[in-house]
Design an enzyme around this catalytic site. Structure first.
Site, PDB file in Angstrom:
ATOM      1  CG  HIS A 161      20.393   3.021 -20.276  1.00  0.00           C
ATOM      2  ND1 HIS A 161      19.418   2.703 -21.179  1.00  0.00           N
ATOM      3  CD2 HIS A 161      20.813   4.270 -20.612  1.00  0.00           C
ATOM      4  CE1 HIS A 161      19.267   3.699 -22.037  1.00  0.00           C
ATOM      5  NE2 HIS A 161      20.097   4.667 -21.713  1.00  0.00           N
ATOM      6  CG  ASP A 207      20.828  14.323 -19.225  1.00  0.00           C
ATOM      7  OD1 ASP A 207      21.601  13.620 -18.548  1.00  0.00           O
ATOM      8  OD2 ASP A 207      20.354  13.970 -20.315  1.00  0.00           O
ATOM      9  CG  HIS A 211      15.442  11.140 -23.225  1.00  0.00           C
ATOM     10  ND1 HIS A 211      15.506   9.779 -23.149  1.00  0.00           N
ATOM     11  CD2 HIS A 211      16.689  11.576 -22.898  1.00  0.00           C
ATOM     12  CE1 HIS A 211      16.730   9.411 -22.808  1.00  0.00           C
ATOM     13  NE2 HIS A 211      17.458  10.485 -22.639  1.00  0.00           N
ATOM     14  CG  HIS A 228      25.196   7.289 -26.811  1.00  0.00           C
ATOM     15  ND1 HIS A 228      25.425   8.641 -26.881  1.00  0.00           N
ATOM     16  CD2 HIS A 228      26.139   6.800 -25.964  1.00  0.00           C
ATOM     17  CE1 HIS A 228      26.449   8.954 -26.103  1.00  0.00           C
ATOM     18  NE2 HIS A 228      26.916   7.844 -25.548  1.00  0.00           N
ATOM     19  CG  HIS A 271      18.332  14.016 -24.972  1.00  0.00           C
ATOM     20  ND1 HIS A 271      17.872  14.689 -23.872  1.00  0.00           N
ATOM     21  CD2 HIS A 271      19.376  13.263 -24.530  1.00  0.00           C
ATOM     22  CE1 HIS A 271      18.600  14.334 -22.813  1.00  0.00           C
ATOM     23  NE2 HIS A 271      19.527  13.480 -23.187  1.00  0.00           N
ATOM     24  CD  GLU A 301      23.378  12.542 -23.927  1.00  0.00           C
ATOM     25  OE1 GLU A 301      23.644  11.548 -23.248  1.00  0.00           O
ATOM     26  OE2 GLU A 301      22.268  13.115 -23.920  1.00  0.00           O
ATOM     27  CG  ASP A 357      -0.235  -0.162   2.509  1.00  0.00           C
ATOM     28  OD1 ASP A 357       1.000  -0.355   2.476  1.00  0.00           O
ATOM     29  OD2 ASP A 357      -0.884  -0.095   3.568  1.00  0.00           O
ATOM     30  NE  ARG A 383      26.479   9.631 -21.058  1.00  0.00           N
ATOM     31  CZ  ARG A 383      26.414   8.387 -20.615  1.00  0.00           C
ATOM     32  NH1 ARG A 383      26.984   7.414 -21.291  1.00  0.00           N
ATOM     33  NH2 ARG A 383      25.793   8.100 -19.482  1.00  0.00           N
ATOM     34  CD  GLU A 394      23.893  14.156 -20.794  1.00  0.00           C
ATOM     35  OE1 GLU A 394      24.139  13.269 -19.943  1.00  0.00           O
ATOM     36  OE2 GLU A 394      22.830  14.212 -21.442  1.00  0.00           O
ATOM     37  CG  ASP A 439      23.897  10.517 -17.434  1.00  0.00           C
ATOM     38  OD1 ASP A 439      23.328  11.554 -17.050  1.00  0.00           O
ATOM     39  OD2 ASP A 439      23.683   9.982 -18.543  1.00  0.00           O
ATOM     40  CE1 TYR A 492      29.907   5.558 -22.664  1.00  0.00           C
ATOM     41  CE2 TYR A 492      29.492   5.761 -25.024  1.00  0.00           C
ATOM     42  CZ  TYR A 492      29.329   6.240 -23.736  1.00  0.00           C
ATOM     43  OH  TYR A 492      28.618   7.383 -23.515  1.00  0.00           O
TER      44      TYR A 492
HETATM   45  N1  GLY Z   1      20.639  10.660 -18.630  1.00  0.00           N
HETATM   46  C1  GLY Z   1      19.966  10.263 -19.798  1.00  0.00           C
HETATM   47  C2  GLY Z   1      20.639  10.721 -20.999  1.00  0.00           C
HETATM   48  O1  GLY Z   1      21.748  11.187 -20.942  1.00  0.00           O
HETATM   49  O2  GLY Z   1      20.079  10.713 -22.067  1.00  0.00           O
HETATM   50 MN    MN Z   2      21.225  13.056 -21.959  1.00  0.00          MN
HETATM   51 MN    MN Z   3      22.608  11.948 -19.170  1.00  0.00          MN
END
Ligand code: GLY
Ligand code: MN
Ligand code: MN
Length: 444
Positions: free
Chosen positions: A249, A277, A367, A356, A360, A390, A42, A412, A414, A266, A394
């Site tokens: 991820h 982000d 996103h 990737h 975005h 970003e 609950d 990465r 970003e 991240d 890798y």
């Molecule tokens: N943290 C999600 C992305 O970088 O798209």
């Molecule tokens: Mn991002």
């Molecule tokens: Mn990110």
């Protein structure tokens, strides 16, 4: 979330006015609130309002629906914005918290009319009759999908004797989401705060990271910085040391940090619905190794080159093209790929190490909404858009045929960038990213 101030109410009202104009007198928009989600038994997850609903209402309760009916009048009064809410309930409010109720919807949130949600079903036929288009995103609220389609069918059945039935359902992409894509001054203030605090959180993580610390301890440090600033994570934080940085991820945040490894974080905080982000990748022991530096410099060069493209009028595909080119040339220079960069990109060989996109839209959703293409062609940038940049590389630990000193390196970088007539504005510059600046921050 506090009751909106008069300035905030004016902002929400201006957004609604734009939507009412965009859908026109033959349309009607129906926007449901988010639902509460059970975590276990609950207990519920912390409530997070639906971003479209929030953008238009500033109302942070579940079990609510907003209806926007251009030119509608009731009893001679304008009645274009209807907010359907939970009823006031003394007992429930003692247990679960305050409710605005239909009266508060009007007096505190600026609705033209407030009703309890139960009334919507019986009011729907009259609200929909005579409207040509229903602006409503099908597929996200099955309960209301069924009610709305049933209501349209009923109107159609009696339409020989009465008003026409609506002919189409239109998703909110072409109206509301295009509106959300260009940020207002008030939104930018909130985004700037989210970005500044999030950058400070990354700096704090750099300062506390030591060999032997745990990924979850670093995550806690970041979340502490968010929470002490009235924020929370805008998405699941990734805190990945060593090989974990190669899992895009990664969300377990459960490993111990080792000297000599890199740590990829991240994480972005959300303020009044708007999230940052940010990704930074830094050495657990405070100094990048030779191989780590070499890869890092390639990613940083790609990121800087991509950021420079975020200018009004430039194709929104450019940052990815520029980043991919810089990364691929770097991979060749490092001996990780062999051949002509143009050919390598054309045959997708760079994707072994860069799989990737480069960015975005960013806003109420990490996103964020807004189209990237029209008729298959990338749209040009406009002032007021906010985008992430970003790039990353890798080199998975089991990659065959590469110099072993590169194995397990995942990097990465970003940042969040406002596109403006004055050039790209990096909103997350408070988090160091040049090698010397990162190492200095970790020493200090
Ligand atoms: N943290 C999600 C992305 O970088 O798209
Ligand atoms: Mn991002
Ligand atoms: Mn990110």
């Amino acid at each position: 979330m506090p009751i909106p101030t008069p300035a905030e109410l004016a902002e929400f009202s201006a957004r609604r006015a734009r939507l009412l104009k965009a859908i026109g007198p033959e349309g009607i928009a129906i926007v449901p609130a988010a639902r509460e989600v059970i975590r276990n038994r609950d207990s519920h997850y912390k409530f997070r309002q639906d971003s479209d609903f929030w953008y238009l209402t500033g109302f942070n309760e579940p079990e609510s629906i907003a209806v926007f009916a251009p030119n509608r009048r009731d009893g001679g009064q304008p009645a274009e914005y209807l907010l359907f809410t939970r009823p006031r309930d003394k007992a429930r409010e003692i247990w679960d918290g305050r409710r605005a109720g239909p009266e508060g919807a009007v007096s505190q949130y600026g609705a033209d009319q407030g009703f309890v949600l139960e009334q919507l079903e019986s009011m729907l036929p009259r609200l929909l009759a005579g409207r040509q288009q229903i602006h409503y995103t099908l597929g996200e609220h099955p309960h209301w999908d069924a009610k709305l389609t049933a209501c349209v069918r009923e109107i159609r059945e009696v339409s020989r004797r009465g008003p026409d039935a609506p002919g189409s359902f239109i998703a909110l992409d072409s109206t509301l989401h295009e509106q959300r894509l260009i940020k207002s001054a008030a939104e930018l203030e909130l985004i700037r705060k989210a970005c500044e605090v999030s950058a400070a959180a990354h700096l704090r993580a750099m300062k506390m990271t030591r060999p032997g610390a745990w990924e979850w301890q670093v995550a806690a440090e970041i979340h502490h910085e968010f929470e002490r600033n009235e924020m929370e994570p805008g998405y699941g934080s990734i805190v990945g040391g060593g090989d974990n940085a190669c899992i895009l991820h990664y969300k377990e945040n459960e490993s111990r940090l080792r000297d000599g490894d890199l740590l990829l974080i991240d994480a972005g905080g959300e303020y009044r619905g708007y999230t940052a982000d940010i990704t930074r990748t830094f050495p657990v022991g405070g100094r990048y190794s030779g191989a780590q530096k070499e890869v890092y410099e390639v990613v940083l060069a790609a990121q800087r080159a991509a950021i420079a493209e975020l200018k009004p009028g430039v194709s929104s595909a450019r940052p990815h093209e520029v980043a991919t080119r810089t990364l691929t040339e770097g991979l060749v220079a490092l001996g990780l790929l062999h051949g002509d960069p143009t050919e390598l990109i054309a045959t997708d060989q760079h994707r072994q190490f860069y799989m990737h996109g480069t960015g975005h839209w960013l806003g109420l959703d990490v996103h964020d909404v807004g189209r990237y293409k029209f008729d298959g062609k990338p749209r040009p940038f406009q002032a007021g858009m906010v985008m992430t940049v970003e790039p990353g590389l890798y080199i998975a630990p089991d990659t065959e045929g590469v110099d072993p000193r590169f194995l397990g390196i995942g990097i990465r970088i970003e940042d969040d960038v406002l596109i403006s007539d004055e050039g790209p504005q990096v909103l997350t510059a408070g988090a160091p990213k040049a090698i010397a600046d990162v190492e200095a921050a970790m020493r200090g």
